[in-house]
Design a protein around this motif. Structure first.
Motif, short mmCIF file in Angstrom:
data_model
loop_
_atom_site.label_atom_id
_atom_site.label_comp_id
_atom_site.label_asym_id
_atom_site.label_seq_id
_atom_site.Cartn_x
_atom_site.Cartn_y
_atom_site.Cartn_z
N ASN A 29 0.80 -1.06 -0.04
CA ASN A 29 -0.15 0.01 -0.14
C ASN A 29 0.90 1.44 -0.14
N THR A 30 1.14 1.83 -1.08
CA THR A 30 2.04 3.00 -1.40
C THR A 30 1.31 4.23 -1.60
N MET A 31 0.08 4.18 -1.97
CA MET A 31 -0.78 5.34 -2.52
C MET A 31 -2.16 5.59 -1.71
N ARG A 32 -2.12 5.12 -0.18
CA ARG A 32 -3.18 4.98 0.57
C ARG A 32 -4.21 4.24 0.31
N ARG A 33 -3.97 3.01 -0.81
CA ARG A 33 -4.73 2.19 -0.95
C ARG A 33 -4.30 0.84 -1.00
N THR A 34 -5.02 -0.13 -0.99
CA THR A 34 -4.29 -1.67 -0.85
C THR A 34 -4.01 -2.01 -2.42
N PHE A 35 -2.82 -2.84 -2.38
CA PHE A 35 -2.58 -3.25 -3.61
C PHE A 35 -2.17 -2.22 -4.73
N SER A 36 -1.51 -1.17 -4.09
CA SER A 36 -1.35 -0.09 -5.17
C SER A 36 0.18 -0.23 -5.85
N HIS A 37 0.99 -1.29 -5.25
CA HIS A 37 2.30 -1.44 -5.62
C HIS A 37 2.49 -2.97 -5.50
N VAL A 38 3.22 -3.50 -6.77
CA VAL A 38 3.61 -4.81 -6.85
C VAL A 38 5.28 -5.04 -7.14
N HIS A 61 11.53 -4.55 -8.17
CA HIS A 61 10.41 -3.88 -8.27
C HIS A 61 10.78 -2.30 -9.30
N SER A 62 9.93 -1.91 -9.73
CA SER A 62 10.18 -0.60 -10.20
C SER A 62 9.43 0.49 -9.26
N PRO A 63 10.03 1.21 -8.54
CA PRO A 63 9.49 2.25 -7.38
C PRO A 63 8.65 3.24 -7.79
N SER A 64 9.15 4.31 -8.32
CA SER A 64 8.05 5.40 -8.53
C SER A 64 8.91 6.48 -9.37
N ALA A 65 8.28 7.62 -9.42
CA ALA A 65 8.96 8.69 -10.46
C ALA A 65 10.19 8.93 -10.04
N GLY A 66 11.32 9.15 -10.90
CA GLY A 66 12.76 9.43 -10.42
C GLY A 66 13.33 8.22 -10.08
N GLY A 67 12.74 6.94 -9.63
CA GLY A 67 13.64 5.86 -9.68
C GLY A 67 13.71 4.80 -10.48
N LYS A 68 14.51 3.86 -10.33
CA LYS A 68 14.91 3.05 -11.35
C LYS A 68 14.73 1.50 -10.73
N VAL A 69 14.63 0.69 -11.65
CA VAL A 69 14.16 -0.79 -11.47
C VAL A 69 15.19 -1.35 -10.44
N ARG A 70 14.89 -1.87 -9.03
CA ARG A 70 15.89 -2.29 -8.34
C ARG A 70 15.50 -3.39 -7.35
N VAL A 71 16.33 -3.91 -6.50
CA VAL A 71 15.94 -4.67 -5.47
C VAL A 71 16.25 -4.21 -4.03
N GLU A 72 14.96 -4.38 -3.18
CA GLU A 72 15.12 -3.87 -2.14
C GLU A 72 14.56 -5.09 -1.00
N SER A 73 15.00 -4.72 0.33
CA SER A 73 14.47 -5.67 1.34
C SER A 73 13.06 -5.27 2.12
N MET A 74 12.24 -6.40 1.98
CA MET A 74 11.10 -5.97 2.77
C MET A 74 10.87 -5.96 4.13
N SER A 75 12.30 -6.03 4.76
CA SER A 75 12.41 -5.90 6.00
C SER A 75 12.66 -4.37 6.49
N ASP A 76 13.03 -3.44 5.28
CA ASP A 76 12.90 -2.23 5.24
C ASP A 76 11.83 -1.52 6.06
#
Length: 189
Positions: free
Chosen positions: A127-136, A147-162
């Protein structure tokens, strides 16, 4: 480049030790095949082997897009990806599966799974936009996702623990081999 190499090595390490099924011996047309428990085991590929290979194909396909810029509505490496565009492209390239276009629609696909059951290749939702399932994104193992995060970002790998991702996690789905998703002719470019 060093990050891509390290990630590829890490991904290969995840699958190290997972043996692929042995190649079946050649069969002579017209000759009777002897059915023994050994021959059945030797000629059949286990579900685990197929799943491992499918997850490996997904990871190989997905990691090639590291560094591609984010673009809202984007679904190609040439123009950029949004989150669902990236996931669609990876699943089409690796498995020939035509997933729905949006993260919310993808959340209704496949089998719902618990976080403790996550395996490489599963879809993870936030939930990245104040609604469920808004990011995958695509789960890679070791609590990391592509994932591909958001404007200005690039495809990357991140930790779900963050903290950011941990507090926004909405659930996960395992995309099963559904006939309605198979489409070798579908072009999503």
């Amino acid at each position: 480049m060093r990050i891509k190499t390290t990630l590829c090595i890490a991904c290969l390490a995840i699958f190290a030790g997972q043996a692929l099924a042995a190649e079946p011996p050649e069969h002579v047309p017209g000759a009777p095949a002897a059915l023994t428990s050994e021959s059945i085991v030797a000629h059949s590929e286990s579900l685990l082997d197929r799943a491992s290979r499918g997850a490996g194909d997904l990871m190989n396909s997905g990691l090639q897009y590291l560094g591609i810029r984010y673009r809202f509505g984007g679904n190609s490496a040439e123009t950029g990806f949004d989150c669902s565009g990236l996931v669609r492209r990876v699943f089409m390239d690796a498995l020939g599966l035509n997933l729905p276009r949006t993260a919310k629609e993808m959340a209704n696909t496949g089998e719902r799974i618990n976080p403790s059951e996550l395996k490489p290749g599963d879809l993870v939702f936030f939930n990245t936009m104040r609604r469920t399932f808004s990011h995958v994104g695509i789960y890679l193992g070791d609590n990391r996702f592509l994932h591909s995060p958001s404007a200005g970002g690039k495809v990357r790998v991140e930790s779900m623990s963050d903290d950011y991702w941990r507090t926004r996690f909405n659930g996960a789905r395992r995309v099963v081999d559904q006939p309605e998703l198979r489409s070798a002719e579908t072009n999503i470019r």
